[in-house]
Write a protein that holds these residues in place. Structure first.
Motif, PDB file in Angstrom:
ATOM      1  N   GLY A  43       0.822  -1.212   0.000  1.00 15.87           N
ATOM      2  CA  GLY A  43       0.000   0.000   0.000  1.00 15.87           C
ATOM      3  C   GLY A  43       0.853   1.258   0.000  1.00 15.87           C
ATOM      4  O   GLY A  43       0.577   2.210   0.710  1.00 15.87           O
ATOM      5  N   LYS A  73       9.930 -10.136  -4.315  1.00 13.74           N
ATOM      6  CA  LYS A  73       8.762 -10.324  -5.201  1.00 13.74           C
ATOM      7  C   LYS A  73       8.580 -11.826  -5.466  1.00 13.74           C
ATOM      8  O   LYS A  73       7.468 -12.349  -5.366  1.00 13.74           O
ATOM      9  CB  LYS A  73       8.963  -9.571  -6.519  1.00 13.74           C
ATOM     10  CG  LYS A  73       8.779  -8.029  -6.387  1.00 13.74           C
ATOM     11  CD  LYS A  73       8.834  -7.375  -7.754  1.00 13.74           C
ATOM     12  CE  LYS A  73       8.873  -5.853  -7.751  1.00 13.74           C
ATOM     13  NZ  LYS A  73       7.634  -5.178  -7.393  1.00 13.74           N
ATOM     14  N   ARG A 118       2.355   2.368   8.064  1.00 17.26           N
ATOM     15  CA  ARG A 118       1.816   2.727   6.748  1.00 17.26           C
ATOM     16  C   ARG A 118       0.323   2.355   6.672  1.00 17.26           C
ATOM     17  O   ARG A 118      -0.480   3.072   6.087  1.00 17.26           O
ATOM     18  CB  ARG A 118       2.621   2.001   5.652  1.00 17.26           C
ATOM     19  CG  ARG A 118       2.123   2.231   4.252  1.00 17.26           C
ATOM     20  CD  ARG A 118       2.426   3.642   3.763  1.00 17.26           C
ATOM     21  NE  ARG A 118       1.827   3.886   2.459  1.00 17.26           N
ATOM     22  CZ  ARG A 118       1.830   5.070   1.865  1.00 17.26           C
ATOM     23  NH1 ARG A 118       2.402   6.105   2.424  1.00 17.26           N
ATOM     24  NH2 ARG A 118       1.263   5.222   0.687  1.00 17.26           N
ATOM     25  N   MET A 137       2.227   3.477  -5.102  1.00 14.63           N
ATOM     26  CA  MET A 137       1.450   2.945  -6.228  1.00 14.63           C
ATOM     27  C   MET A 137       0.233   2.146  -5.760  1.00 14.63           C
ATOM     28  O   MET A 137      -0.876   2.308  -6.278  1.00 14.63           O
ATOM     29  CB  MET A 137       2.341   2.053  -7.106  1.00 14.63           C
ATOM     30  CG  MET A 137       3.482   2.793  -7.778  1.00 14.63           C
ATOM     31  SD  MET A 137       2.937   4.152  -8.833  1.00 14.63           S
ATOM     32  CE  MET A 137       2.073   3.291 -10.126  1.00 14.63           C
TER      33      MET A 137
HETATM   34  P1  NAI Z   1       6.624   1.973  -2.003  1.00 10.44           P
HETATM   35  O1  NAI Z   1       7.898   1.715  -1.318  1.00 10.44           O
HETATM   36  O2  NAI Z   1       6.006   3.340  -1.965  1.00 10.44           O
HETATM   37  O3  NAI Z   1       5.508   0.952  -1.487  1.00 10.44           O
HETATM   38  C1  NAI Z   1       5.733  -0.420  -1.276  1.00 10.44           C
HETATM   39  C2  NAI Z   1       4.856  -0.845  -0.108  1.00 10.44           C
HETATM   40  O4  NAI Z   1       4.869  -2.260  -0.016  1.00 10.44           O
HETATM   41  C3  NAI Z   1       5.328  -0.297   1.236  1.00 10.44           C
HETATM   42  O5  NAI Z   1       4.257   0.370   1.874  1.00 10.44           O
HETATM   43  C4  NAI Z   1       5.757  -1.553   2.004  1.00 10.44           C
HETATM   44  O6  NAI Z   1       5.546  -1.456   3.393  1.00 10.44           O
HETATM   45  C5  NAI Z   1       4.880  -2.599   1.363  1.00 10.44           C
HETATM   46  N1  NAI Z   1       5.378  -3.971   1.450  1.00 10.44           N
HETATM   47  C6  NAI Z   1       6.637  -4.421   1.331  1.00 10.44           C
HETATM   48  N2  NAI Z   1       6.662  -5.769   1.377  1.00 10.44           N
HETATM   49  C7  NAI Z   1       5.387  -6.183   1.530  1.00 10.44           C
HETATM   50  C8  NAI Z   1       4.749  -7.446   1.615  1.00 10.44           C
HETATM   51  N3  NAI Z   1       5.451  -8.587   1.546  1.00 10.44           N
HETATM   52  N4  NAI Z   1       3.405  -7.489   1.765  1.00 10.44           N
HETATM   53  C9  NAI Z   1       2.687  -6.358   1.818  1.00 10.44           C
HETATM   54  N5  NAI Z   1       3.226  -5.109   1.737  1.00 10.44           N
HETATM   55  C10 NAI Z   1       4.559  -5.039   1.583  1.00 10.44           C
HETATM   56  O7  NAI Z   1       6.850   1.510  -3.516  1.00 10.44           O
HETATM   57  P2  NAI Z   1       6.101   2.018  -4.845  1.00 10.44           P
HETATM   58  O8  NAI Z   1       6.760   3.244  -5.360  1.00 10.44           O
HETATM   59  O9  NAI Z   1       4.635   2.018  -4.600  1.00 10.44           O
HETATM   60  O10 NAI Z   1       6.494   0.850  -5.865  1.00 10.44           O
HETATM   61  C11 NAI Z   1       5.904  -0.426  -5.800  1.00 10.44           C
HETATM   62  C12 NAI Z   1       6.160  -1.141  -7.116  1.00 10.44           C
HETATM   63  O11 NAI Z   1       5.595  -0.366  -8.178  1.00 10.44           O
HETATM   64  C13 NAI Z   1       7.632  -1.328  -7.449  1.00 10.44           C
HETATM   65  O12 NAI Z   1       7.803  -2.545  -8.129  1.00 10.44           O
HETATM   66  C14 NAI Z   1       7.926  -0.161  -8.394  1.00 10.44           C
HETATM   67  O13 NAI Z   1       8.978  -0.407  -9.277  1.00 10.44           O
HETATM   68  C15 NAI Z   1       6.605  -0.066  -9.141  1.00 10.44           C
HETATM   69  N6  NAI Z   1       6.302   1.233  -9.727  1.00 10.44           N
HETATM   70  C16 NAI Z   1       6.634   2.389  -9.064  1.00 10.44           C
HETATM   71  C17 NAI Z   1       6.348   3.612  -9.639  1.00 10.44           C
HETATM   72  C18 NAI Z   1       6.695   4.888  -8.943  1.00 10.44           C
HETATM   73  O14 NAI Z   1       6.630   5.955  -9.578  1.00 10.44           O
HETATM   74  N7  NAI Z   1       7.047   4.844  -7.653  1.00 10.44           N
HETATM   75  C19 NAI Z   1       5.675   3.720 -10.956  1.00 10.44           C
HETATM   76  C20 NAI Z   1       5.295   2.449 -11.525  1.00 10.44           C
HETATM   77  C21 NAI Z   1       5.632   1.266 -10.927  1.00 10.44           C
END
Ligand code: NAI
Length: 307
Positions: A11, A97, A38, A14
Motif C-alpha cells: 500500500g 517479489k 503505513r 502505487m
Molecule cells: P513503495 O515503497 O512506496 O511501497 C511499497 C509498499 O509495499 C510499502 O508500503 C511496504 O511497506 C509494502 N510492502 C513491502 N513488502 C510487503 C509485503 N510482503 N506485503 C505487503 N506489503 C509489503 O513503492 P512504490 O513506489 O509504490 O512501488 C511499488 C512497485 O511499483 C515497485 O515494483 C515499483 O517499481 C513499481 N512502480 C513504481 C512507480 C513509482 O513511480 N514509484 C511507478 C510504476 C511502478
C-alpha cells in the motif's frame, strides 16, 4: 471473506492509488500492507485521492462512501484466499517479489491471475520460480495511478492468451487505458521514451545551453501539449516524414547517446538534493511550488473530463 475480490499487495505510493481505482470501479478490493504504520495512513491517503477526484468532478461525491466501503486494508495475506486477481506493488527487489509469488501460489485459487506492477523487471525473470507461470504477467501502472490512465501490459513467455484478455478487460473496467506490448523489452515503452527525453534534457542543461526551467518551459509549452493528444509517430506523419528525415539526418548525431548526462543527476544525489522529498532538486520545493503542482493536476483532470 469476499468472493472474487481484487487483491493489491503493498500500500505504498502505487498500491494505494491502484486499489482506490478498483474500489471506485465497484470491485471488492483488499489492500495488503505489511508495515503497521503505513497501514494506519492508508485510509487518509485513499480519502485524499477521492477528494482530488471529486474536486475535479471525475467522480461523484456519492462514490466516496461506496469506494471506501469496498476497500479494506489488512496485513493478513490470507484475506486473498478467494481473490480472482492479485496485483503486486511491493518494493522493486527481485527476491522479495519472487518469495511473495511463492506464497501466493499456495494461497490463491488455481485460476487467479497474478500481476506485477514492476517498472524494471522483465516478466520471465519475475515468474521464473513460479509453478503456474501461465497466470502471470506485468500490469505497469503509472504514477499517480489514480490520474494516469496508461497501464502497460507485458506478458511472460508462458502467459496464456485468455489471461492477457482478462487483464485487458478488467483494466478497461476500471477506466484505465491498457496497451499490450508485442514482446517484453527493458523499460517497456513508457520509461524508454521518458528516459530518452530525460537524457537529452540533462544533456542540454549540462551543456549550458539552457537552465532546467527553460527546458521545462519548452516542453510544457510545445511538445507536452502536442503529446497529450497524439504520439510522436502520428505527429511525425503530420509534420511530414520527408521533412523529419532531413532534420533527423543532421540533428540525431548531435543528440546525447551515452550515459554522460546522468552525471548531472549523480552530482545532485551526492549532495543530498533528491527533489521534492528533500526539498531541493532542479527546483526549490516549498509550499508554493507544491500547491502549484496540485492546481495543475486539478486543471488537467478537468480538461480530460471535458475532452
Ligand atoms: P513503495 O515503497 O512506496 O511501497 C511499497 C509498499 O509495499 C510499502 O508500503 C511496504 O511497506 C509494502 N510492502 C513491502 N513488502 C510487503 C509485503 N510482503 N506485503 C505487503 N506489503 C509489503 O513503492 P512504490 O513506489 O509504490 O512501488 C511499488 C512497485 O511499483 C515497485 O515494483 C515499483 O517499481 C513499481 N512502480 C513504481 C512507480 C513509482 O513511480 N514509484 C511507478 C510504476 C511502478
Amino acid at each position: 471473506m469476499k468472493i472474487g475480490s481484487i487483491g493489491v499487495i503493498g500500500g505504498g505510493l502505487m498500491g494505494a492509488g491502484i486499489a482506490t481505482r478498483f474500489a471506485l470501479a465497484g470491485f471488492d478490493t483488499i489492500l495488503i500492507e505489511a508495515d503497521a504504520r503505513r497501514m494506519t495512513q492508508i485510509p487518509v491517503i485513499v480519502n485524499d485521492i477521492l477528494t482530488e477526484l471529486i474536486d475535479a468532478e471525475v467522480c461523484a461525491p456519492a462514490q466516496r462512501q461506496q469506494a471506501q466501503q469496498l476497500l479494506s486494508v489488512t496485513s493478513d495475506l490470507s484475506a486473498l484466499a478467494n481473490a480472482v486477481i492479485v496485483i503486486e506493488a511491493i518494493p522493486e527487489v527481485l527476491e522479495i517479489k519472487q518469495a511473495l509469488y511463492a506464497q501466493l501460489e499456495l494461497l490463491l485459487p488455481a485460476e487467479a491471475l497474478i500481476m506485477s506492477n514492476t517498472s524494471g523487471f522483465l516478466p520471465d525473470l519475475l515468474c521464473e520460480k513460479m509453478q503456474h507461470k501461465q497466470r502471470f504477467l506485468i500490469a505497469h501502472f503509472w504514477n499517480p495511478p489514480h490520474l494516469i490512465p496508461l497501464v502497460e501490459v507485458v506478458a511472460a513467455s508462458a502467459t496464456t492468451p485468455d489471461v492477457i484478455e482478462k487483464t485487458m478487460a478488467v483494466l478497461r473496467q476500471i477506466k484505465a487505458e491498457p496497451v499490450l506490448l508485442a514482446k517484453a523489452i527493458p523499460g517497456f515503452i513508457g520509461n524508454r521514451l521518458q528516459f530518452a527525453l530525460l537524457r537529452e534534457a540533462l544533456h542540454i542543461v549540462r551543456s549550458g545551453a539552457a537552465d532546467a526551467a527553460t527546458v521545462d518551459a519548452v516542453m510544457t509549452a510545445s511538445l507536452g501539449r502536442r503529446y497529450s493528444i497524439m504520439g510522436p509517430l502520428e505527429s511525425a506523419d503530420l509534420g511530414g516524414l520527408n521533412t523529419l528525415l532531413q532534420i533527423g539526418t543532421h540533428l540525431m548525431p548531435e543528440l546525447a547517446n551515452d550515459q554522460q548526462p546522468l552525471e548531472l543527476l549523480r552530482k545532485q544525489v551526492d549532495q543530498g538534493d533528491l527533489g521534492l522529498s528533500s526539498g531541493r532538486g532542479f527546483y526549490e520545493w516549498g509550499e508554493e511550488r507544491t500547491a502549484s503542482i496540485s492546481a495543475r493536476r486539478r486543471a488537467l483532470l478537468r480538461r480530460n473530463r471535458t475532452a
